[in-house]
Motif scaffolding. Structure first.
Motif, PDB file in Angstrom:
ATOM      1  N   GLN A 422     -10.696   2.112  12.555  1.00 30.38           N
ATOM      2  CA  GLN A 422      -9.962   2.678  11.429  1.00 30.38           C
ATOM      3  C   GLN A 422      -9.708   4.169  11.616  1.00 30.38           C
ATOM      4  N   ILE A 560       4.872   1.569   3.716  1.00 29.66           N
ATOM      5  CA  ILE A 560       3.908   0.683   4.375  1.00 29.66           C
ATOM      6  C   ILE A 560       2.958   1.489   5.252  1.00 29.66           C
ATOM      7  N   CYS A 561       3.493   2.511   5.943  1.00 26.61           N
ATOM      8  CA  CYS A 561       2.647   3.380   6.771  1.00 26.61           C
ATOM      9  C   CYS A 561       1.607   4.091   5.917  1.00 26.61           C
ATOM     10  N   ILE A 563       0.449   3.108   3.041  1.00 23.08           N
ATOM     11  CA  ILE A 563      -0.536   2.125   2.594  1.00 23.08           C
ATOM     12  C   ILE A 563      -1.550   1.844   3.691  1.00 23.08           C
ATOM     13  N   GLY A 564      -1.075   1.697   4.940  1.00 18.58           N
ATOM     14  CA  GLY A 564      -1.995   1.457   6.046  1.00 18.58           C
ATOM     15  C   GLY A 564      -2.956   2.614   6.271  1.00 18.58           C
ATOM     16  N   LEU A 565      -2.432   3.838   6.220  1.00 21.11           N
ATOM     17  CA  LEU A 565      -3.310   4.992   6.406  1.00 21.11           C
ATOM     18  C   LEU A 565      -4.313   5.128   5.261  1.00 21.11           C
ATOM     19  N   ILE A 567      -5.510   2.649   3.512  1.00 23.79           N
ATOM     20  CA  ILE A 567      -6.512   1.597   3.713  1.00 23.79           C
ATOM     21  C   ILE A 567      -7.512   2.013   4.782  1.00 23.79           C
ATOM     22  N   LEU A 568      -7.005   2.604   5.888  1.00 22.75           N
ATOM     23  CA  LEU A 568      -7.899   3.045   6.952  1.00 22.75           C
ATOM     24  C   LEU A 568      -8.868   4.117   6.463  1.00 22.75           C
ATOM     25  N   MET A 575      -3.675   4.084  -2.863  1.00 20.40           N
ATOM     26  CA  MET A 575      -3.060   2.906  -2.250  1.00 20.40           C
ATOM     27  C   MET A 575      -2.366   2.044  -3.303  1.00 20.40           C
TER      28      MET A 575
END
Length: 831
Positions: A422, A560-561, A563-565, A567-568, A575
């Motif tokens: 992550q 989306i990017c 959201i991914g960051l 989450i990480l 989020m």
């Protein structure tokens, strides 16, 4: 309007005219011409082969002639004569020096590969060896031809027609030269050196190319003429398509918006504004079920190509991380010994350049797929290419390259510490933006510089065209401007916008590079569209709004990017907000696309009346103002127009009270204690607002804010309506200042003569090209040996040919001295 998938009962002009009424001006129903198309294609290929063979013969004969004169300078004015069996030499006694008696009889002379010609009764020499030299005989009573510079006997001058001055025997040479095929060239080269080939239809046996192609052209001309006559008689089956020309643009759009047939996929879609040169005629023969199957297979193939194209794109992404590769790949350790500048070029310049070259092949493949999918128009094919190529760009250039570039830098760390993936991805994803900084610089600056320099066009004009031995190629080079194929241009810059939006929150520096590159490319394209590129199709401006809609994909990927960051980094609160924003963006995108999709393809019927309605509103407003000033109601005009003195106020309330009295008393609740409370609250609110506004005005006047705002708004508005509105007003009210009527007034209002077709002009009808294409015209260079004169005289019996405007120099190069003398017609459509 083009109708596709027309069922058999409606492939009739009378029924279609009954269906569309009197507004249908002309109706064209194309017919099956597949066999004719093959014959016309074969005739074009045969004519081009003949043209190349003629040029090769001219160059060989002149090369042999020049070589002979260089080796024998004392033989100036002497010509050689080659025959297959024997050589005939016509000499006077004083020229030969022998006093033999010449026999006077008819003799069959074999000339150039076995063709026999009966010569006249005149003195002949005995049989001589195969190679003889004939002195050039100058005529005393000749007239000089002003166009070609050749001599014609004076006693034949009156018999020569004006159009035949350049091609009358003996082509400016000896008067007794036989007027047979290749007799002029046979003076310098033998029959074995003439152009030849081995056609399959002749069982691979060698044939003379010029003779064979001339005969084949005569056969093809006859077959094409007969087949065209049968098709025009109606003997061929009609295609499932129809072209309908309407008397007005409004009628055409009204007909296009009507659902014509009661069965699905029949007589649809109706394409408007299509011209004959834009039609893909091979697609019109397809039935509705064949069109669906083809499109499904093509879309599946494109999807598979997008997936498998990621392999070379992923390799390019790996090469961009050269430091990791040199450490992990043993045979690449030598790269570390290179200078830092070279390593920077390999890691920063070569991968984006290789990716650009790799993606440049995709539009060509997609255009072929569009034609095979049954798309009937070149414009619709370009729109299909734009959609598919944008998918290629987003997946390959952005997603695959980003993932491989980020993952390659963290691969070793992920293997060593899988649980820390992550944090590793969160650190390496922003670093992948360095690759796109180089990509944007290369695409914008390097491509823009190439667009200004036009290096490929420079090479084509100055090197390729001058080294070509075919004058037709030079004519096309100088007369055919490159078209701007927007299906392969817009997706590249749309993808740059997607990349910039996606990395805007991760690496904001990319916005600066993208903005600068786009501004530079805007200047380059403004110049190229005016001076460099040409267009033969009308897209009706559909590429730009589609690119804007595709640009929203960048918002999706950016969210989306994020959201991914998040989450990480385990930031679940933000989020959730970004997920809600993603859903809101999708809803707005859907509603926007649903609102404007029909306006992209259809012309609203109100546009025809919009200008008239605006003029009527202005007249009414002016009349009301004049009447108000005449009655002296300048001050109270607004109030007088608002209140109607004849209206009976209060009647409705009285009627309501009468109706309420009929109800029972226990349903009535008295609230007289609160009566008037609402009016007091409204008065207090108005007093507070007015006091606050007065206080703000006082403070604004004290510090000069009002004057500053007044000047700023005056600057943006550009006056009080008498002058053109400013940027702010136009941006806030586009429906008023940039509507259809306002924009149409900005166009040049020049009166142009109506388009009038000449009688019998086949280009005025919607017929396949094979039904009206004329015979192919050949263009060969004129030479000093006069070979081209005889070739023109003999070849024009099979197809049109000319040797004007092009010459063969002494060095054997073809020189175009007058490009306007080319025998090709250029038809230009002025928009």
């Amino acid at each position: 309007m083009l109708l596709l998938c027309v069922p058999k009962p409606y492939r009739d002009e009378a029924r279609l005219r009954k269906l569309y009424g009197d507004s249908a001006k002309r109706i064209f129903i194309p017919r099956t011409t597949k066999e004719l198309a093959n014959l016309v294609k074969e005739r074009e290929e045969t004519a081009l082969r003949l043209e190349k063979a003629e040029i090769a013969l001219i160059k060989k004969a002149n090369a042999a002639r020049n070589k002979f004169y260089r080796n024998n300078p004392q033989s100036a004015g002497v010509r050689r004569w080659f025959t297959t069996g024997r050589a005939i030499q016509t000499l006077n006694d004083q020229n030969t020096g022998n006093g033999k008696d010449m026999s006077s009889h008819n003799e069959m002379t074999t000339i150039d590969s076995g063709e026999t010609v009966r010569q006249s009764n005149e003195p002949r020499e005995a049989v001589l060896p195969d190679i003889q030299f004939l002195p050039e005989i100058e005529l005393q009573d000749n007239v000089n031809d002003a166009e070609g510079g050749k001599n014609v006997p004076a006693h034949e001058e009156e018999e020569i027609k004006a159009e035949d001055l350049d091609y009358v025997h003996p082509y400016g040479l000896r008067p007794d030269l036989a007027d047979v095929r290749g007799s002029v060239a046979a003076q310098w080269i033998p029959a074995e050196d003439r152009p030849h080939h081995r056609p399959i239809g002749n069982f691979g046996r060698r044939v003379d190319t010029i003779r064979w192609t001339r005969n084949r052209l005569k056969e093809l001309n006859k077959e094409i003429f007969q087949l065209r006559r049968r098709i025009r008689r109606g003997e061929a089956d009609p295609l499932p398509a129809a072209f309908i020309e309407f008397d007005t643009q409004e009628a055409a759009h009204a007909a296009q918006q009507v659902v014509v047939h009661h069965l699905p996929l029949q007589m649809a879609p109706g394409l408007l504004g299509i011209r004959p040169e834009e039609v893909i005629w091979e697609s019109l023969r397809m039935k509705w079920w064949e069109r669906i199957i083809r499109r499904l297979l093509i879309l599946c193939g494109i999807t598979a190509a997008i997936i498998f194209w990621s392999i070379p794109a992923a390799f390019v992404g790996l090469v961009s991380n050269i430091d990791y590769l040199t450490k992990e790949v043993p045979f690449l350790h030598w790269v570390n010994d290179l200078p830092s500048f070279v390593k920077g070029v390999i890691g920063g310049f070569l991968p984006p350049f290789a990716l650009s070259v790799l993606m440049a092949l995709v539009p060509i493949i997609l255009r072929i797929c569009a034609a095979q999918a049954g798309i009937p128009s070149l414009v619709i094919g370009e729109l299909f290419t734009q959609n598919a190529y944008f998918a290629f760009q987003v997946v390959q250039v952005f997603l695959v390259t980003t993932i491989t570039s980020a993952a390659s830098g963290a691969l070793q760390s992920i293997i060593e510490n899988p649980l820390g993936i992550q944090s590793l991805l969160a650190q390496n994803l922003p670093k992948a933006s360095n690759f796109y900084l180089s990509y944007i610089l290369i695409q914008c600056l390097a491509t823009g510089g190439t667009g200004i320099l036009q290096a490929f066009s420079l090479i084509r004009h100055q090197i390729v065209a001058k080294t070509s031995d075919v004058p037709r190629t030079r004519f096309k080079t100088w007369h055919k401007l490159r078209p701007a194929r927007w299906g392969g241009i817009f997706p590249v810059f749309t993808n740059m916008g997607v990349i910039a939006l996606s990395y805007a929150c991760i690496a904001p520096l990319i916005l600066v590079f993208c903005a600068g590159g786009m501004a530079f490319m805007g200047l380059v394209w403004k110049y190229n569209l005016i001076y460099v590129f040409d267009t033969s199709t009308d897209s009706k401006g559909l590429f730009y709004p589609r690119a804007l809609q595709q640009l929203i994909i960048g918002l999706y990927l950016a969210q989306i990017c994020l959201i991914g960051l998040l989450i990480l980094n385990k930031a679940y609160g933000p989020m959730g907000l970004v997920i809600a924003l993603l859903l809101f963006t999708g809803l707005i995108h859907f509603l926007l696309r649903d609102a404007i999709s029909r306006l992209m393809w259809n012309l609203p019927q109100t546009l025809a009346l919009e200008e008239q309605i605006q003029e009527e509103e202005k007249i009414k407003l002016a009349a009301n103002n004049d009447s108000g000033e005449a009655n002296g109601n300048d001050a109270g005009g607004a109030a007088a127009s608002y209140f109607d003195v004849e209206q009976a106020f209060g009647d409705e309330e009285e009627e309501a009270e009468l109706e309420d009295t009929d109800e029972d008393d226990h349903h009535v609740v008295s609230n007289r204690g609160l009566e008037g409370a609402g009016n007091i609250r409204m008065a207090l609110t108005a007093w507070v607002k007015s006091a606050a506004i007065e206080k703000f005005k006082t403070e604004a006047d004290k510090y000069g804010i009002n004057e500053y705002l007044r000047r700023a708004f005056a600057f943006l508005r550009n006056g009080d309506g008498e002058e053109p509105p400013g940027f702010l007003i136009r941006w806030l009210h586009p429906e008023e200042h940039e509507d259809f009527v306002a924009l149409r007034k900005l166009l040049p209002q020049e009166e142009r003569p109506p388009i009038a077709y000449k009688e019998g002009d086949k280009r005025a009808t919607y017929e396949p090209p094979e039904l009206w294409l004329p015979k192919p015209t050949l263009w060969i260079p004129r030479d000093e040996a006069r070979v081209s004169r005889q070739e023109v005289a003999h070849t024009r019996l099979s197809t049109p040919i000319s040797d004007l405007g092009a010459e063969l120099s002494k060095s054997g190069r073809i020189v175009i001295d007058n490009i306007d003398a080319a025998p090709f017609e250029e038809h230009r459509l002025l928009l």
